[in-house]
Design an enzyme around this catalytic site. Structure first.
Site, PDB file in Angstrom:
ATOM      1  N   GLY A  64       0.826  -1.210   0.000  1.00  6.66           N
ATOM      2  CA  GLY A  64       0.000   0.000   0.000  1.00  6.66           C
ATOM      3  C   GLY A  64       0.850   1.244   0.000  1.00  6.66           C
ATOM      4  O   GLY A  64       1.855   1.333  -0.718  1.00  6.66           O
ATOM      5  N   CYS A 124       0.989   4.069  16.344  1.00  8.86           N
ATOM      6  CA  CYS A 124       1.882   3.094  16.984  1.00  8.86           C
ATOM      7  C   CYS A 124       3.071   2.642  16.163  1.00  8.86           C
ATOM      8  O   CYS A 124       4.199   2.774  16.616  1.00  8.86           O
ATOM      9  CB  CYS A 124       1.048   1.921  17.476  1.00  8.86           C
TER      10      CYS A 124
HETATM   11  P1  NAD Z   1      -4.342   7.958  23.965  1.00  9.49           P
HETATM   12  O1  NAD Z   1      -3.559   9.184  23.731  1.00  9.49           O
HETATM   13  O2  NAD Z   1      -5.534   7.660  23.129  1.00  9.49           O
HETATM   14  O3  NAD Z   1      -4.826   7.923  25.491  1.00  9.49           O
HETATM   15  C1  NAD Z   1      -4.031   8.230  26.590  1.00  9.49           C
HETATM   16  C2  NAD Z   1      -4.923   8.805  27.688  1.00  9.49           C
HETATM   17  O4  NAD Z   1      -4.164   9.000  28.881  1.00  9.49           O
HETATM   18  C3  NAD Z   1      -5.517  10.187  27.349  1.00  9.49           C
HETATM   19  O5  NAD Z   1      -6.921  10.140  27.468  1.00  9.49           O
HETATM   20  C4  NAD Z   1      -4.884  11.123  28.359  1.00  9.49           C
HETATM   21  O6  NAD Z   1      -5.745  12.177  28.732  1.00  9.49           O
HETATM   22  C5  NAD Z   1      -4.630  10.184  29.512  1.00  9.49           C
HETATM   23  N1  NAD Z   1      -3.623  10.647  30.465  1.00  9.49           N
HETATM   24  C6  NAD Z   1      -2.369  11.121  30.210  1.00  9.49           C
HETATM   25  N2  NAD Z   1      -1.757  11.441  31.364  1.00  9.49           N
HETATM   26  C7  NAD Z   1      -2.624  11.173  32.366  1.00  9.49           C
HETATM   27  C8  NAD Z   1      -2.565  11.290  33.765  1.00  9.49           C
HETATM   28  N3  NAD Z   1      -1.475  11.778  34.387  1.00  9.49           N
HETATM   29  N4  NAD Z   1      -3.651  10.938  34.486  1.00  9.49           N
HETATM   30  C9  NAD Z   1      -4.761  10.470  33.891  1.00  9.49           C
HETATM   31  N5  NAD Z   1      -4.868  10.309  32.548  1.00  9.49           N
HETATM   32  C10 NAD Z   1      -3.806  10.669  31.798  1.00  9.49           C
HETATM   33  O7  NAD Z   1      -3.305   6.753  23.867  1.00  9.49           O
HETATM   34  P2  NAD Z   1      -3.576   5.244  23.409  1.00  9.49           P
HETATM   35  O8  NAD Z   1      -3.664   5.176  21.937  1.00  9.49           O
HETATM   36  O9  NAD Z   1      -4.657   4.660  24.243  1.00  9.49           O
HETATM   37  O10 NAD Z   1      -2.176   4.597  23.822  1.00  9.49           O
HETATM   38  C11 NAD Z   1      -1.808   4.442  25.178  1.00  9.49           C
HETATM   39  C12 NAD Z   1      -0.574   3.559  25.211  1.00  9.49           C
HETATM   40  O11 NAD Z   1      -0.898   2.254  24.725  1.00  9.49           O
HETATM   41  C13 NAD Z   1       0.589   4.035  24.332  1.00  9.49           C
HETATM   42  O12 NAD Z   1       1.802   3.688  24.961  1.00  9.49           O
HETATM   43  C14 NAD Z   1       0.408   3.227  23.057  1.00  9.49           C
HETATM   44  O13 NAD Z   1       1.624   3.048  22.374  1.00  9.49           O
HETATM   45  C15 NAD Z   1      -0.081   1.900  23.604  1.00  9.49           C
HETATM   46  N6  NAD Z   1      -0.885   1.118  22.662  1.00  9.49           N
HETATM   47  C16 NAD Z   1      -1.795   1.717  21.852  1.00  9.49           C
HETATM   48  C17 NAD Z   1      -2.592   0.961  20.989  1.00  9.49           C
HETATM   49  C18 NAD Z   1      -3.577   1.607  20.066  1.00  9.49           C
HETATM   50  O14 NAD Z   1      -4.133   0.898  19.219  1.00  9.49           O
HETATM   51  N7  NAD Z   1      -3.860   2.893  20.139  1.00  9.49           N
HETATM   52  C19 NAD Z   1      -2.470  -0.443  20.994  1.00  9.49           C
HETATM   53  C20 NAD Z   1      -1.535  -1.038  21.855  1.00  9.49           C
HETATM   54  C21 NAD Z   1      -0.754  -0.249  22.688  1.00  9.49           C
HETATM   55  C1  UGA Z   2      -0.976  -2.052  15.487  1.00 10.57           C
HETATM   56  C2  UGA Z   2      -0.811  -3.551  15.773  1.00 10.57           C
HETATM   57  O1  UGA Z   2      -1.438  -4.318  14.726  1.00 10.57           O
HETATM   58  C3  UGA Z   2      -1.438  -3.926  17.119  1.00 10.57           C
HETATM   59  O2  UGA Z   2      -1.184  -5.286  17.411  1.00 10.57           O
HETATM   60  C4  UGA Z   2      -0.796  -3.047  18.195  1.00 10.57           C
HETATM   61  O3  UGA Z   2      -1.384  -3.305  19.457  1.00 10.57           O
HETATM   62  C5  UGA Z   2      -0.979  -1.596  17.850  1.00 10.57           C
HETATM   63  O4  UGA Z   2      -0.397  -1.319  16.550  1.00 10.57           O
HETATM   64  C6  UGA Z   2      -0.292  -0.709  18.822  1.00 10.57           C
HETATM   65  O5  UGA Z   2       0.696  -1.078  19.421  1.00 10.57           O
HETATM   66  O6  UGA Z   2      -0.794   0.387  18.956  1.00 10.57           O
HETATM   67  P1  UGA Z   2      -2.974  -0.504  14.597  1.00 10.57           P
HETATM   68  O7  UGA Z   2      -1.925   0.546  14.484  1.00 10.57           O
HETATM   69  O8  UGA Z   2      -4.251  -0.188  15.266  1.00 10.57           O
HETATM   70  O9  UGA Z   2      -2.368  -1.793  15.375  1.00 10.57           O
HETATM   71  O10 UGA Z   2      -3.352  -1.008  13.131  1.00 10.57           O
HETATM   72  P2  UGA Z   2      -2.801  -2.079  12.101  1.00 10.57           P
HETATM   73  O11 UGA Z   2      -3.954  -2.854  11.604  1.00 10.57           O
HETATM   74  O12 UGA Z   2      -1.657  -2.841  12.620  1.00 10.57           O
HETATM   75  O13 UGA Z   2      -2.301  -1.138  10.912  1.00 10.57           O
HETATM   76  C7  UGA Z   2      -1.196  -0.263  11.082  1.00 10.57           C
HETATM   77  C8  UGA Z   2      -0.844   0.381   9.769  1.00 10.57           C
HETATM   78  O14 UGA Z   2      -0.264  -0.574   8.890  1.00 10.57           O
HETATM   79  C9  UGA Z   2      -2.034   0.982   9.011  1.00 10.57           C
HETATM   80  O15 UGA Z   2      -1.658   2.212   8.443  1.00 10.57           O
HETATM   81  C10 UGA Z   2      -2.330  -0.042   7.940  1.00 10.57           C
HETATM   82  O16 UGA Z   2      -2.922   0.507   6.801  1.00 10.57           O
HETATM   83  C11 UGA Z   2      -0.935  -0.553   7.639  1.00 10.57           C
HETATM   84  N1  UGA Z   2      -0.913  -1.916   7.052  1.00 10.57           N
HETATM   85  C12 UGA Z   2      -1.307  -2.968   7.805  1.00 10.57           C
HETATM   86  C13 UGA Z   2      -0.455  -2.098   5.752  1.00 10.57           C
HETATM   87  O17 UGA Z   2      -0.080  -1.132   5.045  1.00 10.57           O
HETATM   88  N2  UGA Z   2      -0.412  -3.364   5.237  1.00 10.57           N
HETATM   89  C14 UGA Z   2      -0.798  -4.447   5.971  1.00 10.57           C
HETATM   90  O18 UGA Z   2      -0.722  -5.575   5.443  1.00 10.57           O
HETATM   91  C15 UGA Z   2      -1.263  -4.243   7.281  1.00 10.57           C
END
Ligand code: NAD
Ligand code: UGA
Length: 429
Positions: free
Chosen positions: A253, A260
Site C-alpha cells: 500500500g 503506533c
Molecule cells: P491515547 O492518547 O488515546 O490515550 C491516553 C490517555 O491517557 C488520554 O486520554 C490522556 O488524557 C490520559 N492521560 C495522560 N496522562 C494522564 C494522567 N497523568 N492521568 C490520567 N490520565 C492521563 O493513547 P492510546 O492510543 O490509548 O495509547 C496508550 C498507550 O498504549 C501508548 O503507549 C500506546 O503506544 C499503547 N498502545 C496503543 C494501541 C492503540 O491501538 N492505540 C495499541 C496497543 C498499545
Molecule cells: C498495530 C498492531 O497491529 C497492534 O497489534 C498493536 O497493538 C498496535 O499497533 C499498537 O501497538 O498500537 P494498529 O496501528 O491499530 O495496530 O493497526 P494495524 O492494523 O496494525 O495497521 C497499522 C498500519 O499498517 C495501518 O496504516 C495499515 O494501513 C498498515 N498496514 C497494515 C499495511 O499497510 N499493510 C498491511 O498488510 C497491514
C-alpha cells in the site's frame, strides 16, 4: 476484582470496558476534563466499533465508573493499569513523562498492597524506572509489585481483539503478582505467557517492529513487481501460504501509519542505539515506509502530469478503516503534496472528517463518495473502507470528468476496472 485504569484513550477505555464486561469492578481515571465529561455522559470520545454499547451496559450494571481523581482510583483498587500515552520525542525516543507522572501519583496515594501494571508501550527497562519512582515517592513504604502487560489490540477491532487475543503477556518478578494477573485475565481463553518484566517489554516493541517490517518488505516487493511486470498480490499469496511466513500484514500500500508503528519502530531504534546495538534493519524499515508514500504521490503526479487547479477527490482519510484516528495517517502527506501543487482537494471518510478538519480546515469535505467523484479529474483511494469496495463504478465513471482512479490500497481488480472504462493505477501490479 477491583481494578483501576489510568488513561482512557484507545487502550485504557477499551481495556476498562472489557475487564468490566468480564465481571471486574473497574474505575477509569483520566485527567482530560473534556474526555471525562463525555464518558460520564455515556459518550465514547473515539470511534471504535461496539465500544459505546458495551460501555453503557457496564456503567448501567454498576461495574464501570469514571473519575478524574486518581486518589479515589488507587485507594479502591488492588490492580492499577497505567494506560497513558507514550508519544515520540523529536528524536524518536519514547516520551515517558506521562508514565512517570502517573507512577509518582500512584505512589503518593497507596494505602495497601498494589499491583502496578504498565500497559502503555514502553522501552525495555522502563519497569525498573517505574519501580524506582514508586519506591521514592511511596513515603509510607507500602508493599507493591510491578508488572509489564503489553497490549496488542488494533484500532478498529479493539473490543474483539481484547476478548479474542492471540496471547496475554505478563512480565513479573514474583509469584504473587503472577497469581493476581492470572486472576484478572482468567475469563479470557488465550495462551498466557508469563515472563520477566524486561522480556515482556521487549515482546511489545519486537512484535510491532516485526509487523512493520513485514509491511515494508511487501512494499519493497511491490516496487520490484511494478518494475518487472509481476503482481504483488500473487506474490503475497504464494509467500503467505507458507505457514512460516503467513499472509497477514503482507498487503502492499502506501506505507504504515497510525499512532503506533511509526512511533514504536522509532523508539525501538532509539533504545537499541542506547543499548549499544545499531538496529539497522529497522532503520531500513523506516526508510522504505517513508519512501512508499512519496512514490504514491509521484504516481499521482505522473498520471495527471499537472495537478494545479484540478479537482482531485480523496476517498479515505483515517490511517486505516474502522477508525477516526488521523495520527500519522498517510492521507496527511498526500493531501499536503496535492495542496502544495495547488490542486482543488475534495475528501470523504466515513468517520475521520471531523479529526481531519483540524489538520486541513480549508479543503472541501463531502457527505459521500459520489459527491467526491462528481466532476473530479481523478479519485485517490487512501483508506480501504468497505464502503468503497462496493461503489457503483458505472455511476462513478459517468460523474467524473476523467475516469482516473489511483488506488493506494489495491481494493479493485485491475482488469475489472479496465472493463469499466477506468484508467486504474494501483500498487505493485
Ligand atoms: P491515547 O492518547 O488515546 O490515550 C491516553 C490517555 O491517557 C488520554 O486520554 C490522556 O488524557 C490520559 N492521560 C495522560 N496522562 C494522564 C494522567 N497523568 N492521568 C490520567 N490520565 C492521563 O493513547 P492510546 O492510543 O490509548 O495509547 C496508550 C498507550 O498504549 C501508548 O503507549 C500506546 O503506544 C499503547 N498502545 C496503543 C494501541 C492503540 O491501538 N492505540 C495499541 C496497543 C498499545
Ligand atoms: C498495530 C498492531 O497491529 C497492534 O497489534 C498493536 O497493538 C498496535 O499497533 C499498537 O501497538 O498500537 P494498529 O496501528 O491499530 O495496530 O493497526 P494495524 O492494523 O496494525 O495497521 C497499522 C498500519 O499498517 C495501518 O496504516 C495499515 O494501513 C498498515 N498496514 C497494515 C499495511 O499497510 N499493510 C498491511 O498488510 C497491514
Amino acid at each position: 476484582m477491583n481494578l483501576c485504569i489510568i488513561g482512557t484513550g484507545y487502550v485504557g477505555l477499551v481495556t476498562g470496558v472489557c475487564l468490566a464486561e468480564l465481571g471486574h469492578s473497574v474505575i477509569c481515571i483520566d485527567n482530560n476534563e473534556e474526555k471525562y465529561n463525555k464518558l460520564i455522559a455515556g459518550v465514547v470520545p473515539i470511534y471504535e466499533p461496539g465500544l459505546e454499547e458495551l460501555m453503557r451496559k457496564n456503567v448501567a450494571e454498576k461495574r464501570l465508573s469514571f473519575s478524574m481523581n486518581i486518589q479515589e482510583g488507587v485507594e479502591q483498587s488492588q490492580v492499577i493499569f497505567i494506560c497513558v500515552n507514550t508519544p515520540p520525542k523529536d528524536d524518536g525516543q519514547a516520551d515517558l513523562t506521562y508514565v512517570e507522572k502517573v507512577a509518582r501519583e500512584v505512589a503518593t496515594h497507596m494505602t495497601s498492597h498494589k499491583v502496578i501494571v504498565d500497559k502503555s508501550t514502553v522501552p525495555v527497562k522502563t519497569g525498573e524506572k517505574v519501580a524506582e519512582t514508586i519506591k521514592r515517592y511511596n513515603k509510607h513504604k507500602i508493599d507493591f509489585d510491578i508488572v509489564s502487560n503489553p497490549e496488542f489490540l488494533r484500532e478498529g477491532s479493539a473490543v474483539e481483539d481484547t476478548f479474542k487475543t492471540d496471547r496475554i503477556v505478563i512480565g513479573v518478578d514474583n509469584k504473587r503478582a503472577e497469581k493476581i494477573m492470572r486472576e484478572v485475565y482468567a475469563p479470557i481463553n488465550a495462551p498466557v505467557i508469563v515472563t520477566d518484566i524486561k522480556s515482556a517489554e521487549l515482546i511489545k516493541h519486537a512484535s510491532n517492529s516485526f509487523l512493520a517490517m513485514k509491511i515494508s518488505f511487501i512494499n519493497a516487493l511491490a516496487n520490484i513487481c511494478e518494475r518487472s511486470g509481476a503482481n504483488v498480490e500473487e506474490v503475497a499469496l504464494g509467500m503467505g501460504l507458507d505457514r512460516r511466513i503467513g499472509r497477514s500484514f503482507l498487503n502492499a500500500g502506501i506505507g504504515y501509519g497510525g499512532s503506533c508503528f511509526p512511533k514504536d519502530v522509532a523508539a525501538f531504534i532509539k533504545i537499541s542505539d542506547e543499548l549499544g546495538y545499531g538496529f539497522n534493519l529497522l532503520k531500513e524499515v523506516e526508510a522504505i515506509n517513508a519512501e512508499q508514500v512519496q512514490l504514491f504521490i509521484k504516481k499521482i503526479e505522473e498520471t495527471l502530469w499537472v495537478v494545479k487547479d484540478k479537482k482531485i477527490g480523496v476517498l479515505g482519510l483515517a490511517f486505516k478503516p474502522n477508525t477516526d484516528d488521523m495520527r500519522n495517517a498517510p492521507s496527511i502527506k498526500i493531501i499536503e503534496a496535492l495542496l502544495k501543487e495547488s490542486a482543488h482537494v475534495t475528501a470523504y471518510d466515513p468517520q475521520a472528517i471531523e479529526n481531519t478538519k483540524h489538520i486541513f480546515p480549508d479543503i472541501e469535505y463531502c457527505n459521500d463518495p459520489y459527491a467526491v467523484a462528481q466532476d473530479a479529474e481523478a479519485l485517490i483511494i487512501v483508506t480501504e473502507w468497505d464502503e468503497f469496495k462496493t461503489l457503483d463504478l458505472e455511476k462513478v465513471r459517468k460523474i467524473m470528468v476523467h475516469p482516473i482512479i489511483i488506488d493506494g490500497r489495491n481494493i479493485f481488480n485491475p482488469s475489472d476496472m479496465e472493463k469499466h472504462g477506468f484508467i486504474y493505477k494501483s500498487i505493485g501490479r
